[in-house]
Scaffold this motif. Structure first.
Motif, PDB file in Angstrom:
ATOM      1  N   MET A   1       0.811  -1.200   0.000  1.00 39.21           N
ATOM      2  CA  MET A   1       0.000   0.000   0.000  1.00 39.21           C
ATOM      3  C   MET A   1       0.852   1.262   0.000  1.00 39.21           C
ATOM      4  O   MET A   1       0.578   2.198  -0.711  1.00 39.21           O
ATOM      5  CB  MET A   1      -0.925  -0.005   1.206  1.00 39.21           C
ATOM      6  N   LEU A   2       1.905   1.257   0.801  1.00 40.77           N
ATOM      7  CA  LEU A   2       2.744   2.445   0.890  1.00 40.77           C
ATOM      8  C   LEU A   2       3.514   2.712  -0.390  1.00 40.77           C
ATOM      9  O   LEU A   2       3.925   3.840  -0.635  1.00 40.77           O
ATOM     10  CB  LEU A   2       3.709   2.318   2.071  1.00 40.77           C
TER      11      LEU A   2
ATOM     12  N   SER B   1       3.345  10.646   5.492  1.00 36.37           N
ATOM     13  CA  SER B   1       3.876  11.158   6.757  1.00 36.37           C
ATOM     14  C   SER B   1       2.759  11.647   7.670  1.00 36.37           C
ATOM     15  O   SER B   1       2.782  11.403   8.878  1.00 36.37           O
ATOM     16  CB  SER B   1       4.860  12.294   6.503  1.00 36.37           C
ATOM     17  N   PHE B   2       1.795  12.336   7.087  1.00 37.50           N
ATOM     18  CA  PHE B   2       0.663  12.826   7.867  1.00 37.50           C
ATOM     19  C   PHE B   2      -0.123  11.658   8.458  1.00 37.50           C
ATOM     20  O   PHE B   2      -0.392  11.618   9.651  1.00 37.50           O
ATOM     21  CB  PHE B   2      -0.252  13.698   6.995  1.00 37.50           C
ATOM     22  N   LEU B   3      -0.478  10.712   7.605  1.00 39.34           N
ATOM     23  CA  LEU B   3      -1.280   9.571   8.057  1.00 39.34           C
ATOM     24  C   LEU B   3      -0.521   8.703   9.057  1.00 39.34           C
ATOM     25  O   LEU B   3      -1.114   8.157   9.993  1.00 39.34           O
ATOM     26  CB  LEU B   3      -1.737   8.745   6.863  1.00 39.34           C
ATOM     27  N   ALA B   4       0.787   8.569   8.880  1.00 39.67           N
ATOM     28  CA  ALA B   4       1.595   7.756   9.794  1.00 39.67           C
ATOM     29  C   ALA B   4       1.648   8.367  11.192  1.00 39.67           C
ATOM     30  O   ALA B   4       1.816   7.642  12.172  1.00 39.67           O
ATOM     31  CB  ALA B   4       3.006   7.586   9.250  1.00 39.67           C
TER      32      ALA B   4
ATOM     33  N   GLY C   1       3.668   3.496   8.312  1.00 37.37           N
ATOM     34  CA  GLY C   1       5.015   4.006   8.535  1.00 37.37           C
ATOM     35  C   GLY C   1       5.468   4.764   7.299  1.00 37.37           C
ATOM     36  O   GLY C   1       5.466   4.215   6.198  1.00 37.37           O
ATOM     37  N   SER C   2       5.819   6.001   7.470  1.00 31.75           N
ATOM     38  CA  SER C   2       6.216   6.830   6.328  1.00 31.75           C
ATOM     39  C   SER C   2       7.654   6.577   5.892  1.00 31.75           C
ATOM     40  O   SER C   2       8.061   7.026   4.821  1.00 31.75           O
ATOM     41  CB  SER C   2       6.053   8.306   6.685  1.00 31.75           C
TER      42      SER C   2
ATOM     43  N   ALA D   1       8.433  15.517   4.733  1.00 31.18           N
ATOM     44  CA  ALA D   1       8.075  14.469   5.684  1.00 31.18           C
ATOM     45  C   ALA D   1       7.930  15.031   7.102  1.00 31.18           C
ATOM     46  O   ALA D   1       7.009  14.652   7.834  1.00 31.18           O
ATOM     47  CB  ALA D   1       9.111  13.348   5.658  1.00 31.18           C
ATOM     48  N   SER D   2       8.811  15.942   7.474  1.00 31.35           N
ATOM     49  CA  SER D   2       8.750  16.524   8.820  1.00 31.35           C
ATOM     50  C   SER D   2       7.470  17.326   9.014  1.00 31.35           C
ATOM     51  O   SER D   2       6.793  17.191  10.043  1.00 31.35           O
ATOM     52  CB  SER D   2       9.955  17.431   9.070  1.00 31.35           C
ATOM     53  N   VAL D   3       7.123  18.139   8.035  1.00 28.09           N
ATOM     54  CA  VAL D   3       5.909  18.955   8.143  1.00 28.09           C
ATOM     55  C   VAL D   3       4.668  18.058   8.161  1.00 28.09           C
ATOM     56  O   VAL D   3       3.764  18.246   8.979  1.00 28.09           O
ATOM     57  CB  VAL D   3       5.836  20.006   7.013  1.00 28.09           C
ATOM     58  N   GLY D   4       4.613  17.086   7.268  1.00 28.85           N
ATOM     59  CA  GLY D   4       3.464  16.178   7.247  1.00 28.85           C
ATOM     60  C   GLY D   4       3.316  15.408   8.539  1.00 28.85           C
ATOM     61  O   GLY D   4       2.220  15.302   9.102  1.00 28.85           O
TER      62      GLY D   4
END
Length: 147
Positions: A1-2, A17-20, A27-28, A49-52
């Protein structure tokens, strides 16, 4: 899926990243590493990734801040006992514990419990973003060392 997220580049990384960072069991890191391996800019990936991940973590914080345990139990499948246990553990440690919200499994509970405790939102924001940013920087350097 990822793997599907990686097809969309930075947007897919942001979504993963947001969903993780929410209660969803994702896991992002897989998407992050795939995009680095595909040649995308490392610092761009770290920023996205950090912002999400930070926004996802703050979503958990605000869900906890609502204080609607019934909603948390029903929709997020987190029992009040887990939040109470985390809250008890966090007492006296303060909002700086948001730094560790990047940790698997307990990170989501930390953010929820800090929101439920009404921890200082400014400190939570800074600490949470710092922890998530440092994690992605370390992953980026680890991947560049391997590749």
């Amino acid at each position: 899926m990822l793997d599907g997220f990686a097809e969309y580049g930075y947007i897919g990384l942001f979504l993963a990243s947001f969903l993780a960072a929410t209660i969803l069991p994702l896991g992002s890191e897989v998407v992050f590493v795939a995009l680095l391996a595909a040649g995308l800019n490392g610092w761009g990936c770290v920023a996205v990734a950090s912002v999400g991940n930070w926004l996802g973590g703050m979503t958990n914080y605000y869900l906890g801040h609502l204080g609607k345990i019934e909603w948390i139990e029903k929709y997020l499948k987190v029992k009040k006992e887990k939040i109470d246990k985390m809250q008890h553990w966090l007492e006296g440690k303060g909002a700086m514990m948001a730094f560790f919200s990047f940790l698997p499994v307990v990170g989501d509970l930390i953010a929820l419990a800090l929101g439920y405790m009404r921890a200082n939102v400014y400190i939570v924001n800074i600490a949470m973003f710092s922890g998530k940013f440092i994690r992605y920087v370390l992953i980026m350097y680890g991947v560049s060392w391997i590749i």
